[in-house]
Design an enzyme around this catalytic site. Structure first.
Site, PDB file in Angstrom:
ATOM      1  N   GLU A   4       0.842  -1.191   0.091  1.00 47.86           N
ATOM      2  CA  GLU A   4       0.209   0.029   0.081  1.00 47.86           C
ATOM      3  C   GLU A   4       0.876   1.270   0.008  1.00 47.86           C
ATOM      4  O   GLU A   4       0.929   2.246   0.857  1.00 47.86           O
ATOM      5  CB  GLU A   4      -0.912   0.146   1.194  1.00 47.86           C
ATOM      6  CG  GLU A   4      -1.839  -1.241   1.152  1.00 47.86           C
ATOM      7  CD  GLU A   4      -2.984  -1.220   2.281  1.00 47.86           C
ATOM      8  OE1 GLU A   4      -2.791  -0.220   3.241  1.00 47.86           O
ATOM      9  OE2 GLU A   4      -3.690  -2.123   2.397  1.00 47.86           O
ATOM     10  N   GLU A 122      -6.280 -10.517  -1.630  1.00 53.35           N
ATOM     11  CA  GLU A 122      -6.953 -10.579  -0.405  1.00 53.35           C
ATOM     12  C   GLU A 122      -8.544 -10.347  -0.582  1.00 53.35           C
ATOM     13  O   GLU A 122      -9.341  -9.605   0.115  1.00 53.35           O
ATOM     14  CB  GLU A 122      -6.553  -9.274   0.310  1.00 53.35           C
ATOM     15  CG  GLU A 122      -5.102  -9.153   0.714  1.00 53.35           C
ATOM     16  CD  GLU A 122      -4.736  -7.688   1.379  1.00 53.35           C
ATOM     17  OE1 GLU A 122      -5.573  -7.168   1.742  1.00 53.35           O
ATOM     18  OE2 GLU A 122      -3.302  -7.462   1.448  1.00 53.35           O
TER      19      GLU A 122
END
Length: 206
Positions: A4, A122
């Protein structure tokens, strides 16, 4: 390898900014964007056989986050950074997060053009109680992304963010008994849901 790096702040995508976490990252403040280069290179030195991925959320759909992610991977490749792939987190937390599989496919193919792999890292699709046919929607979203991965040679894997609603990503485990969610292929009693069945069908059709 890198998780991220893109900013949550809308202003990071304006006035020529590159969309990276800058103010929130001490690494960026110390080294600029090239802290990413060093992270990948250090990992590659430690294990030259490891496949090194950048993992990010909200880049499955078209828009400024995807544009920033693609441009970042382009720059990394131009600098000779040993990045092997991008992980699409594929969190579909609300109806507005539902992504057409063909949009996702186009991003996977764009990465292939850069010589980079892709993976779903995910995935979860929480369903609200007010969503009609929620379980079927959830199943369709998961199976659609899996089909893309099975059909595109550079998509290497598909993972959900847990497997049972009892302990899944959107369950509340801070209370007892835990408040379960509805976001994964097995329910809180470990019974397979429509998503599980549709995922199996996608494998059978591949």
């Amino acid at each position: 390898m890198v998780n991220e790096p893109l900013s949550d702040d809308a202003k990071s995508y304006t006035n020529g900014d590159l969309g990276l976490r800058s103010e929130q990252s001490p690494w960026f403040e110390a080294m600029g964007e090239e802290y990413l280069d060093e992270a990948f290179r250090a990992a590659h030195r430690a294990d030259p056989t490891a496949r090194l991925f950048l993992n990010e959320y909200g880049v499955e759909e078209d828009g400024e986050r995807w544009d920033a992610l693609y441009a970042l991977v382009e720059r990394l490749k131009e600098r000779g950074v040993p990045i092997d792939g991008v992980g699409f987190q594929t969190h579909e937390y609300a109806p507005g997060d539902r992504i057409d599989p063909e949009t996702f496919r186009s991003h996977v193919r764009d990465l292939a053009d850069l010589g980079v792999q892709a993976r779903v890292s995910e995935m979860d699709v929480p369903m609200g109680q007010d969503e009609e046919d929620g379980r079927q929607t959830q199943a369709g979203e998961m199976a659609g992304k899996l089909r893309v991965c099975l059909e595109e040679p550079n998509c290497t894997s598909f993972s959900t963010w847990g497997f049972t609603d009892r302990y899944g990503s959107t369950a509340d485990t801070g209370v007892y008994p835990p408040r379960t969610a509805d976001s994964l292929p097995w329910d809180a009693a470990l019974r397979p849901k429509a998503a599980y069945k549709r995922l199996l069908e996608a494998f059978d059709e591949a």
